[in-house]
Design an enzyme around this catalytic site. Structure first.
Site, PDB file in Angstrom:
ATOM      1  N   CYS A  70      -0.730  37.828  29.437  1.00 47.38           N
ATOM      2  CA  CYS A  70      -1.831  37.189  28.692  1.00 47.38           C
ATOM      3  C   CYS A  70      -2.154  35.801  29.224  1.00 47.38           C
ATOM      4  O   CYS A  70      -3.249  35.305  28.993  1.00 47.38           O
ATOM      5  CB  CYS A  70      -1.496  37.138  27.208  1.00 47.38           C
ATOM      6  SG  CYS A  70      -0.087  36.092  26.808  1.00 47.38           S
TER       7      CYS A  70
ATOM      8  N   ARG B 262      -6.396  29.413  15.334  1.00 48.57           N
ATOM      9  CA  ARG B 262      -5.110  29.581  16.019  1.00 48.57           C
ATOM     10  C   ARG B 262      -4.107  28.740  15.241  1.00 48.57           C
ATOM     11  O   ARG B 262      -4.262  27.518  15.123  1.00 48.57           O
ATOM     12  CB  ARG B 262      -5.206  29.117  17.470  1.00 48.57           C
ATOM     13  CG  ARG B 262      -3.855  28.975  18.131  1.00 48.57           C
ATOM     14  CD  ARG B 262      -3.954  28.809  19.621  1.00 48.57           C
ATOM     15  NE  ARG B 262      -4.271  30.087  20.251  1.00 48.57           N
ATOM     16  CZ  ARG B 262      -4.106  30.354  21.541  1.00 48.57           C
ATOM     17  NH1 ARG B 262      -3.624  29.433  22.346  1.00 48.57           N
ATOM     18  NH2 ARG B 262      -4.416  31.533  22.042  1.00 48.57           N
TER      19      ARG B 262
ATOM     20  N   ASP C  22       5.315  38.217  28.883  1.00 48.94           N
ATOM     21  CA  ASP C  22       4.736  36.980  28.353  1.00 48.94           C
ATOM     22  C   ASP C  22       5.797  35.892  28.507  1.00 48.94           C
ATOM     23  O   ASP C  22       6.946  36.179  28.859  1.00 48.94           O
ATOM     24  CB  ASP C  22       4.359  37.205  26.870  1.00 48.94           C
ATOM     25  CG  ASP C  22       3.578  36.057  26.260  1.00 48.94           C
ATOM     26  OD1 ASP C  22       3.149  35.149  27.000  1.00 48.94           O
ATOM     27  OD2 ASP C  22       3.397  36.056  25.021  1.00 48.94           O
TER      28      ASP C  22
ATOM     29  N   ARG D  22     -11.442  38.568  27.848  1.00 44.56           N
ATOM     30  CA  ARG D  22     -11.409  37.904  26.534  1.00 44.56           C
ATOM     31  C   ARG D  22     -12.832  37.517  26.134  1.00 44.56           C
ATOM     32  O   ARG D  22     -13.241  37.677  24.982  1.00 44.56           O
ATOM     33  CB  ARG D  22     -10.529  36.636  26.587  1.00 44.56           C
ATOM     34  CG  ARG D  22      -9.041  36.870  26.782  1.00 44.56           C
ATOM     35  CD  ARG D  22      -8.389  37.431  25.531  1.00 44.56           C
ATOM     36  NE  ARG D  22      -8.558  36.584  24.363  1.00 44.56           N
ATOM     37  CZ  ARG D  22      -7.828  35.494  24.068  1.00 44.56           C
ATOM     38  NH1 ARG D  22      -6.858  35.119  24.876  1.00 44.56           N
ATOM     39  NH2 ARG D  22      -8.054  34.785  22.969  1.00 44.56           N
TER      40      ARG D  22
ATOM     41  N   HIS E  87      -1.594  38.463  18.133  1.00 42.70           N
ATOM     42  CA  HIS E  87      -2.659  37.937  18.997  1.00 42.70           C
ATOM     43  C   HIS E  87      -3.653  39.086  19.257  1.00 42.70           C
ATOM     44  O   HIS E  87      -3.743  39.594  20.376  1.00 42.70           O
ATOM     45  CB  HIS E  87      -2.036  37.414  20.297  1.00 42.70           C
ATOM     46  CG  HIS E  87      -2.924  36.498  21.082  1.00 42.70           C
ATOM     47  ND1 HIS E  87      -4.197  36.133  20.664  1.00 42.70           N
ATOM     48  CD2 HIS E  87      -2.724  35.868  22.274  1.00 42.70           C
ATOM     49  CE1 HIS E  87      -4.728  35.329  21.561  1.00 42.70           C
ATOM     50  NE2 HIS E  87      -3.863  35.150  22.546  1.00 42.70           N
TER      51      HIS E  87
ATOM     52  N   GLN F  94      -6.270  39.201  22.190  1.00 44.48           N
ATOM     53  CA  GLN F  94      -5.658  39.399  23.502  1.00 44.48           C
ATOM     54  C   GLN F  94      -5.480  40.887  23.800  1.00 44.48           C
ATOM     55  O   GLN F  94      -5.822  41.366  24.883  1.00 44.48           O
ATOM     56  CB  GLN F  94      -4.285  38.695  23.540  1.00 44.48           C
ATOM     57  CG  GLN F  94      -3.597  38.805  24.867  1.00 44.48           C
ATOM     58  CD  GLN F  94      -4.338  38.041  25.955  1.00 44.48           C
ATOM     59  OE1 GLN F  94      -4.592  36.864  25.801  1.00 44.48           O
ATOM     60  NE2 GLN F  94      -4.688  38.705  27.038  1.00 44.48           N
TER      61      GLN F  94
END
Ligand code: CP
Ligand code: NVA
Length: 306
Positions: free
Chosen positions: A260, A104, A220, A288, A131, A134
């Site tokens: 998310c 990340r 988001d 996930r 991402h 996700q």
């Protein structure tokens, strides 16, 4: 086996996602039955975090352990990377010691440089641009609830960020449409749209028009990690881009809501929506774990026979 990385959503084909989702279903079913499935005994996952995380860290760590493997978590500030060791050298060293790496980080160029010096698969656990894990979980979740995304409409309300651009990449692969509504000054960037099929998205100045008739409404945070200095401006500029019950009423009656997470109730989403009956955010977060187990298995073992 051919070395594959997962750096952005378009790294896999529809056929590969269909395979991964079939594996995810099987792996999830075993997990729910408390039946061990440990094909990765003696394999190690290294995780490198340059930004905060809850879901990504727990899902990758739990998932790798459940597959029989082990995990090393590195926060860059605690390592020699935090003291300026070249990324390329770090990739060369870590990838001689472990079997798969998740990172990340900030710019996508960092993960690209890292992966081109890695002997083992590298997974994008979020960059400023994308991402992919996700959206893999989100699409799996949508399919679990509503069978197929083909021909459907996803309304993206808010910032044109990493999660948004990943939805746009996914749209042409899964053949759905994204209605994007961002405040003035936060529009999609032409450079970031290179390679994205314009037939699969449409932009709307009014977020309510973007949500109208949608099968899935998603949003988001207004301020992503790395952009904290803009937080006050963004709170003002995004004020009308909150997903609330009025906006959800414009979507299809059976529309789902996704986020998310982490979420800020009262900012990008009203509590009545995220905690309401159309929200599938907890399934989305749980998935996930399951999709990433299928991903790690695929990258390390290739296609396995169910
Ligand atoms: N959605 C997500 O990636 O969450 P974390 O930042 O907690 O990992
Ligand atoms: N867009 C958010 C996603 C967090 C999971 C961020 O990058 O901070």
């Amino acid at each position: 086996m051919e070395l594959r990385h997962y750096l952005q959503f378009r790294d896999f084909s529809l056929d590969e996602y269909e395979y991964l989702f079939a594996r995810t279903l099987w792996i999830k079913d075993k997990f729910k039955r408390y039946e061990p499935y440990q094909p990765l005994v003696d394999r190690t996952l290294a995780m490198v975090f340059e930004k905060h995380s809850t879901r990504t860290r727990v899902s990758f760590e739990a998932g790798m352990n459940q597959l029989g493997g082990s995990v090393i978590t590195l926060m860059t500030r605690d390592t020699q990377m935090g003291r300026g060791e070249p990324l390329e050298d770090v990739a060369r060293v870590i990838s001689r010691m472990v079997d798969v790496i998740m990172i990340r980080t900030f710019e996508q160029s960092i993960i690209e440089r890292f992966s081109s010096n890695s002997r083992v698969p590298v997974i994008n656990g979020l960059t400023n641009e994308y991402h992919p894990c996700q959206i893999m979980a989100d699409i799996f979740t949508y399919i679990e609830h509503r069978q197929s995304l083909k021909g459907k409409t996803v309304a993206w309300i808010g910032d044109s960020n990493n999660v948004c651009y990943t939805w746009l990449q996914a749209a042409s692969i899964f053949d759905f449409k994204v209605h994007v509504s961002t405040p003035p000054g936060y529009e999609l960037e032409a450079a970031a749209l290179a390679g994205i099929d314009t037939a699969h998205f449409e932009t709307f100045a009014d977020p309510h028009e973007a949500a109208r008739g949608a099968d899935l409404v998603t949003t988001d945070v207004w301020t992503s990690m790395g952009f904290e200095a803009e937080n006050d401006d963004r709170k003002r500029d995004f004020e009308d881009w909150q997903v609330d019950a009025d906006m959800m009423r414009l979507a299809k009656p059976d529309a789902l809501f996704m986020h998310c997470l982490p979420a800020h109730r009262g900012e990008e989403v009203a509590a009545e929506v995220i905690d309401g009956p159309q929200s599938v955010v907890w399934d989305e977060a749980e998935n996930r774990l399951h999709v990433q187990k299928a991903l790690i298995e695929f990258l390390l073992l290739g296609r396995t026979i169910v």
